[in-house]
Motif scaffolding. Structure first.
Motif, PDB file in Angstrom:
ATOM      1  N   ARG A  25      -7.215  -3.659  21.146  1.00 39.98           N
ATOM      2  CA  ARG A  25      -7.678  -4.067  19.817  1.00 39.98           C
ATOM      3  C   ARG A  25      -6.630  -4.917  19.105  1.00 39.98           C
ATOM      4  O   ARG A  25      -6.949  -5.925  18.472  1.00 39.98           O
ATOM      5  N   GLN A  73     -15.087  -4.679  25.058  1.00 38.09           N
ATOM      6  CA  GLN A  73     -15.552  -3.890  23.911  1.00 38.09           C
ATOM      7  C   GLN A  73     -14.668  -4.122  22.693  1.00 38.09           C
ATOM      8  O   GLN A  73     -15.160  -4.204  21.572  1.00 38.09           O
ATOM      9  N   ASP A  77     -16.114  -5.375  19.269  1.00 33.38           N
ATOM     10  CA  ASP A  77     -15.911  -4.587  18.042  1.00 33.38           C
ATOM     11  C   ASP A  77     -15.490  -5.480  16.879  1.00 33.38           C
ATOM     12  O   ASP A  77     -15.764  -5.175  15.722  1.00 33.38           O
TER      13      ASP A  77
END
Length: 189
Positions: A25, A73, A77
């Motif tokens: 992330r 992902q 996100d």
């Protein structure tokens, strides 16, 4: 630095995935910070005006299968509707030569900025082959941003020597890379 590699090697799969997803992330968000944007005014649900920014159109992600898929992902996100392409490259165990087996991209990839996702950059051979495929599809190396979690100095240097215009974002540069990332992340170790 060895502590991170040791943590990844000795941790449970759940802890490993949790920590890897946090690092993914962070790298994805920094990669997105590198993309062009325009200023815009947003009206909030309460009617207030807010001066913000919006990504310019023409961005996409490309994951180098299979370990790069772990980063998809994290990208989704942050950008729900971003297009994602895929490249499958396998390296010969003896010669370390990378061979492309599959490549599927958005049809207009030559007009897009590309976030190339590959978590462990060891020799750089796989990424170099992936960039060559992107260049064959009309993508300029200057619009490619490589998102990686761990990189060896040798791997980063190999890529920069071949494609000096590419941007490489990573959380760690260390002579030893945790090459078992994909197996541990997907539970196939």
């Amino acid at each position: 630095k060895i502590q991170i590699i040791t943590f990844f090697r000795k941790s449970s799969r759940g802890d490993f995935v949790f920590s890897a997803d946090r690092l993914i992330r962070l790298v994805v968000e920094e990669g997105l910070n590198q993309l062009p944007y325009t200023e815009c005014t947003v009206t909030t649900p309460t009617g207030h005006k807010y001066e913000g920014v919006r990504f310019e159109k023409g961005n996409c992600g490309v994951s180098i299968m299979r370990s790069g898929e772990a980063m998809e992902q994290g990208l989704r996100d942050c950008c729900r509707s971003i297009r994602i392409g895929k490249i499958l490259i396998q390296s010969d165990e003896e010669t370390q030569r990378a061979k492309v087996y599959y490549a599927k991209f958005p049809p207009d990839i030559y007009r897009r900025k590309v976030l190339l996702m590959y978590p462990i950059l060891s020799t750089g051979n796989t990424v170099i082959e992936a960039v060559k495929v992107l260049v064959e599809h009309g993508v300029q190396p200057s619009v490619i941003i490589l998102l990686s979690l761990f990189s060896t100095p040798h791997g980063a240097k190999s890529i920069i020597q071949e494609f000096p215009e590419i941007t490489i974002l990573t959380t760690e540069v260390h002579p030893v890379a945790p090459t078992h990332f994909g197996q541990k992340y997907f539970g196939t170790d």
